[in-house]
Design a protein around this motif. Structure first.
Motif, short mmCIF file in Angstrom:
data_model
loop_
_atom_site.label_atom_id
_atom_site.label_comp_id
_atom_site.label_asym_id
_atom_site.label_seq_id
_atom_site.Cartn_x
_atom_site.Cartn_y
_atom_site.Cartn_z
N ALA A 50 15.37 2.06 -5.49
CA ALA A 50 16.39 2.80 -6.14
C ALA A 50 16.27 2.71 -7.73
O ALA A 50 16.53 4.36 -8.00
N LEU A 51 15.99 1.34 -8.43
CA LEU A 51 15.76 1.81 -9.73
C LEU A 51 14.42 2.67 -10.42
O LEU A 51 14.44 3.38 -11.18
N VAL A 52 12.88 2.68 -9.26
CA VAL A 52 12.11 3.80 -9.26
C VAL A 52 12.57 4.54 -8.75
O VAL A 52 12.07 5.55 -9.62
N SER A 53 13.06 5.29 -8.12
CA SER A 53 13.20 7.05 -7.57
C SER A 53 14.32 7.76 -8.17
O SER A 53 13.99 8.28 -8.05
N ILE A 54 15.24 6.45 -8.36
CA ILE A 54 16.62 7.66 -8.30
C ILE A 54 16.21 7.85 -10.15
O ILE A 54 16.60 8.49 -10.84
N PHE A 107 13.95 9.90 -1.19
CA PHE A 107 14.06 9.13 -0.39
C PHE A 107 12.62 8.70 0.25
O PHE A 107 13.11 7.27 0.47
N ILE A 108 11.53 9.76 0.16
CA ILE A 108 10.09 8.93 0.67
C ILE A 108 9.77 7.75 -0.18
O ILE A 108 9.39 6.25 0.02
N LYS A 109 10.08 7.64 -1.46
CA LYS A 109 10.10 6.17 -2.72
C LYS A 109 10.58 5.02 -2.70
O LYS A 109 10.67 3.44 -1.69
N PHE A 110 11.89 5.97 -1.82
CA PHE A 110 13.02 4.52 -1.33
C PHE A 110 13.17 4.00 -0.29
O PHE A 110 12.02 2.47 -0.38
N LEU A 111 12.14 4.53 0.36
CA LEU A 111 12.19 4.54 1.57
C LEU A 111 10.69 3.10 2.32
O LEU A 111 10.93 2.00 2.32
N THR A 112 9.62 3.18 1.07
CA THR A 112 8.74 2.58 0.88
C THR A 112 8.78 1.45 0.47
O THR A 112 8.52 -0.06 1.15
N LEU A 114 2.87 4.73 11.62
CA LEU A 114 1.67 5.68 10.51
C LEU A 114 1.75 7.22 11.20
O LEU A 114 1.28 7.89 11.35
N LYS A 115 0.94 6.79 12.90
CA LYS A 115 0.67 7.34 13.46
C LYS A 115 1.36 7.96 14.30
O LYS A 115 1.67 9.76 14.09
N PHE A 116 3.18 8.20 14.18
CA PHE A 116 4.05 8.63 14.81
C PHE A 116 5.45 9.10 14.03
O PHE A 116 6.16 10.24 14.66
N THR A 117 5.35 9.39 12.88
CA THR A 117 5.90 9.82 12.00
C THR A 117 5.15 10.25 10.58
O THR A 117 4.07 10.19 10.88
N ASN A 118 5.80 11.49 9.90
CA ASN A 118 5.34 11.47 8.54
C ASN A 118 4.77 10.73 7.54
O ASN A 118 4.69 10.79 6.23
N LEU A 119 5.17 9.43 7.71
CA LEU A 119 5.71 9.13 6.70
C LEU A 119 4.30 8.60 5.82
O LEU A 119 4.63 8.25 4.69
N GLY A 120 3.06 8.46 6.16
CA GLY A 120 2.08 8.27 6.06
C GLY A 120 1.14 9.60 4.75
O GLY A 120 0.95 9.02 3.85
N LEU A 121 1.93 10.82 5.53
CA LEU A 121 1.40 11.70 5.07
C LEU A 121 2.69 11.86 3.81
O LEU A 121 2.31 12.75 2.53
N TYR A 122 3.62 11.94 4.24
CA TYR A 122 4.52 12.01 2.94
C TYR A 122 4.33 11.78 2.08
O TYR A 122 4.25 12.09 0.60
N SER A 123 4.34 10.12 1.91
CA SER A 123 4.11 8.74 0.40
C SER A 123 2.40 9.70 0.15
O SER A 123 2.97 9.19 -1.32
N GLN A 124 1.40 9.76 0.36
CA GLN A 124 0.47 10.41 0.38
C GLN A 124 0.76 12.04 -0.88
O GLN A 124 0.88 11.89 -2.34
N ALA A 125 1.69 12.57 -0.62
CA ALA A 125 1.97 13.23 -0.87
C ALA A 125 3.26 13.69 -2.44
O ALA A 125 2.83 14.52 -3.26
N THR A 164 0.89 -1.44 -0.17
CA THR A 164 0.20 -0.47 -0.08
C THR A 164 1.07 1.14 -0.22
O THR A 164 0.43 2.35 -0.68
N LEU A 165 2.06 0.94 0.69
CA LEU A 165 2.57 1.93 0.34
C LEU A 165 3.54 2.66 -0.47
O LEU A 165 3.76 3.81 -0.80
N VAL A 166 3.91 1.93 -0.76
CA VAL A 166 4.73 1.93 -2.30
C VAL A 166 4.09 2.53 -2.93
O VAL A 166 4.03 2.94 -3.90
N THR A 167 2.12 1.62 -3.87
CA THR A 167 1.57 2.12 -4.26
C THR A 167 1.17 3.61 -4.56
O THR A 167 0.80 4.58 -5.23
N ALA A 168 1.06 4.11 -3.09
CA ALA A 168 1.27 5.38 -2.67
C ALA A 168 2.01 6.50 -3.37
O ALA A 168 1.37 7.16 -3.64
N ALA A 169 3.51 5.78 -2.38
CA ALA A 169 4.16 7.32 -3.04
C ALA A 169 4.65 7.09 -4.68
O ALA A 169 4.64 7.86 -4.69
N SER A 170 4.72 5.42 -5.26
CA SER A 170 5.08 5.79 -6.92
C SER A 170 4.03 5.46 -7.57
O SER A 170 4.80 5.48 -8.86
#
Lengths: 372, 323
Positions: free
Chosen positions: A147-151, A245-250, A217-228, A84-90
């Motif tokens: 790396a392939l996807v984000s960079i 970085f966000i895409k890479f992280l997901t 998701l509650k205590f970091t901004n990961l959810g918000l950032y990956s949606q953004a 879900t995170l990968v889908t949202a961010a990338s």
């Protein structure tokens, strides 16, 4: 007069309420679960019975179709957390997860079994070490995809196609093309039952993973950032988020999820078959995200809806196995249900129903005005 | 301008080197070895294939008088391309385990025109038999019959069978399902559940679990490969149902993996049918005959395949036949 008045007053309220419920993304997946369960209740009321029995080792275990669903849906539920995170961010999907599960499983067995592809004992320590190594390796493969996807800005499906094709061969190569087996029963606890605890261990692991993800998701901004990042990469960049970085992280997080799945999978059967383990799980994971009503093009997501989506697929599988369905027709049945579910939960259809209820509401409001 | 000339020169030099390299490669070494080109499926596909490939690797060595080249693919078109390459390399024999049954006519005609002898192993193809010398195959239907006859011989009071099928439409599934279907119909055996687990242990586990959850009784599990039998046993263990020799449920598997035969030896399983991957010796015999100028009378050679019973299996069997 008074009754008619209340009737008229109630009517818009009811449609408003329904409108609100329908608007919620999670409504459709929950409704799908209820419909599938209702179908089972009508056809076979015994479907829901849960019993406390004893397994061959004499330990208490819960059994029943519902337990089977919770047990066997575990890997998929864990996988959709990352997917879900990968889908949202990338805005794309990772199709190499099945192959990465094979690699993770192969690494675990390589360490537990050594070079003779056979282990009579598997201590807790060595399994833990094996699992940690598998985690690192899976995250490294996730990082490769990321790396392939984000960079390099390659389409996620194309980027992960590389591992999708090569992964199972890599898994076989890790174990020198042998098929290792572990005969120590304690190795099977992870994919089965821990003595004394009647709840299937995979389900416990799933709950832990879901809680960890919820905390993340509650205590970091990961959810918000990956949606953004998923909604608009350049505007998120202007707002100080690093989309690369966000895409890479997901992708790295998804890698960690695959390692957990790999551990459960190899423990279930105390062995591995490279071409068969976690077969087609990538498609099921993507499907679960779609069934959750998430846009596969990225952006906003609802994690809970995805998780329910994963269990919908498992309920469907267990339901199909529970009835006498011809082997050759199995996939056709599954396909029909999936088509209906995907169409119903598609964002386009959801918007249409939303519009329909908005119209109903407006009509009711107009009626109210007339009365007044 | 200077740079461009330099670049052209460099390309020319590289090409020249390439040509000379090719030439030196083309020089035929006449060392009396028989050149064989072996096209097989990917050894990662299954334990069976791994054993099959190992038997080839052990047989076609220089010590045995062979010079072998290998090509692996699960795709027919890639295999055909590999066959064309072997024909260009002028091998003496082309050994082929085809991924798909059709599309081989042209390339086999080319091979025949080049005087290359073709031997099929493990899988047959839809081509004129004159295009190949021999075909060494497993008879999947016979494997199924051997197993079902063994089951018949157990003389159970009643037969309530869970039938776990392989990937629908595969040769192994058709052969092994066919034998059970026919006998079950003839003798009135009950098939409690017949479902495809697609060779997967996990899916088999879920199917057997669903039968247990629906409280249907059964006393035989007929799994079309060892992995599925293993998955079924995992479900039985979780439910506390006993299995094996003299126990509640009879477990039957196929393929004779080493670990499966060990389960037989431990009397946890009852029967395992062999699908013989050791085909290299058969091929070796045929090549030796052809080298001597003898003709092969029987084009289709059926492999010897056994069925192991937990009551009679020995450690020697595990060592010799386990894959």
């Amino acid at each position: 007069m008074t009754t008619a008045d209340t009737k008229k007053k109630n009517k818009p309220n009811v449609s408003e309420l329904f409108g609100k419920i329908f608007k919620r993304q999670i409504f459709i997946p929950i409704a799908a679960v209820l419909v599938l369960l209702l179908f089972n209740l009508i056809v076979d009321p015994g479907f829901f019975s849960i019993e406390l029995t004893r397994n061959s080792a004499g330990n208490p275990v819960l059994s029943g179709n519902l337990i089977t669903i919770l047990n066997n849906g575990s890997e998929l539920a864990i996988l959709v957390l990352g997917m879900t995170l990968v889908t949202a961010a990338s805005g794309g999907q990772d199709i190499s997860v099945g192959a990465t599960i094979a690699i993770a499983g192969s690494i675990i067995l390589r360490i537990v079994c050594g070079t003779d592809a056979k282990a009579d004992s598997a201590s807790f320590g060595i399994v833990l070490v094996a699992f940690l190594v598998a985690c690192v390796a899976s995250m490294a493969f996730g990082a490769f995809n990321g790396a392939l996807v984000s960079i390099f800005k390659i389409q996620p499906m194309v980027a992960t196609l590389i591992l999708f094709t090569a992964g199972r061969s890599i898994a076989a190569w890790i174990n020198n093309n042998q098929l290792p087996t572990v005969s120590d029963p304690s190795f099977g606890y992870i994919g089965g039952f821990i003595p004394g605890i009647p709840i299937p261990t995979p389900f416990i692991i799933t709950v832990i993973c879901i809680v960890l993800m919820a905390l993340l998701l509650k205590f970091t901004n990961l959810g918000l950032y990956s949606q953004a990042v998923g909604i608009n990469e350049s505007s998120s960049k202007l707002n100080g988020i690093n989309p690369i970085f966000i895409k890479f992280l997901t992708f790295v997080i998804l890698g960690l999820c695959t390692a957990v799945c790999g551990l459960i999978k190899v423990s279930r059967v105390s062995g591995i078959t490279y071409s068969v383990i976690a077969q087609d799980i990538e498609m099921d994971a993507i499907l679960a995200v779609a069934l959750g009503g998430n846009a596969l093009g990225g952006g906003k997501f609802n994690m809970a809806a995805s998780i329910i989506g994963a269990y919908i697929i498992q309920i469907l599988t267990t339901t199909l196995y529970a009835y006498k369905i011809e082997s050759t027709a199995l996939s056709a049945y599954k396909a029909i249900v999936v088509i209906v579910l995907v169409i119903v939960s598609a964002p386009a259809v959801r918007n249409k129903t939303k519009a329909f209820f908005a119209k109903l509401k407006a009509k009711a409001a107009a009626e109210r005005k007339e009365v007044a | 301008m200077k740079k461009r000339i330099l670049a052209i020169l460099m390309v020319a030099v590289v090409m020249m080197l390439g040509i000379t390299a090719c030439k030196s490669g083309d020089k035929k070494e006449d060392d009396g070895l028989i050149k064989v080109g072996i096209i097989n499926n990917d050894p990662n596909e299954s334990g069976y294939r791994t054993a099959n490939d190992r038997s080839m690797q052990e047989m076609f060595t220089e010590a045995n008088g062979y010079k072998a080249s290998y090509a692996y693919s699960l795709k027919n078109d890639e295999q055909i391309a590999a066959a064309q390459k072997f024909i260009q390399d002028e091998v003496d024999y082309l050994l082929l385990s085809a991924a798909g049954t059709s599309g081989w006519d042209t390339v086999l005609k080319d091979a025949k025109a080049a005087g290359i002898k073709v031997i099929l192993f493990d899988r047959t193809i839809d081509a004129d038999p004159s295009l190949y010398e021999a075909s060494i195959v497993s008879d999947m239907a016979k494997e199924g019959e051997t197993a079902v006859n063994w089951l018949k011989g157990q003389a159970l009071k009643e037969y309530k069978i869970i039938h776990l099928q392989g990937v629908m439409g595969s040769a192994a599934q058709i052969g092994r399902s066919g034998a059970l279907d026919a006998t079950a119909k003839e003798l009135g055996w009950t098939i409690v559940k017949q479902q495809t687990a697609e060779w997967s242990a996990e899916k088999a586990q879920q199917i057997v679990q669903s039968v247990i959850d629906s409280k249907q009784s059964f006393n035989v599990i007929y799994a079309e490969n060892d992995d599925m039998a293993k998955g079924a046993v995992a479900a039985l263990d979780a439910a506390g149902i006993s299995h094996g020799v003299g126990k509640d449920v009879i477990i039957m598997g196929f393929d004779c993996n080493k670990w499966a035969l060990e389960e037989l030896l431990a009397k946890n399983w009852n029967y395992d049918g062999q699908c013989n991957p050791f085909q290299a010796t058969y091929i070796h015999d045929i090549i030796q005959k052809l080298q001597k100028g003898e003709t092969i009378t029987e084009k289709t050679i059926i492999l010897d395949e056994k069925g192991f019973d937990a009551a009679t299996i020995t450690q020697a069997d595990v060592d010799n036949y386990g894959i």
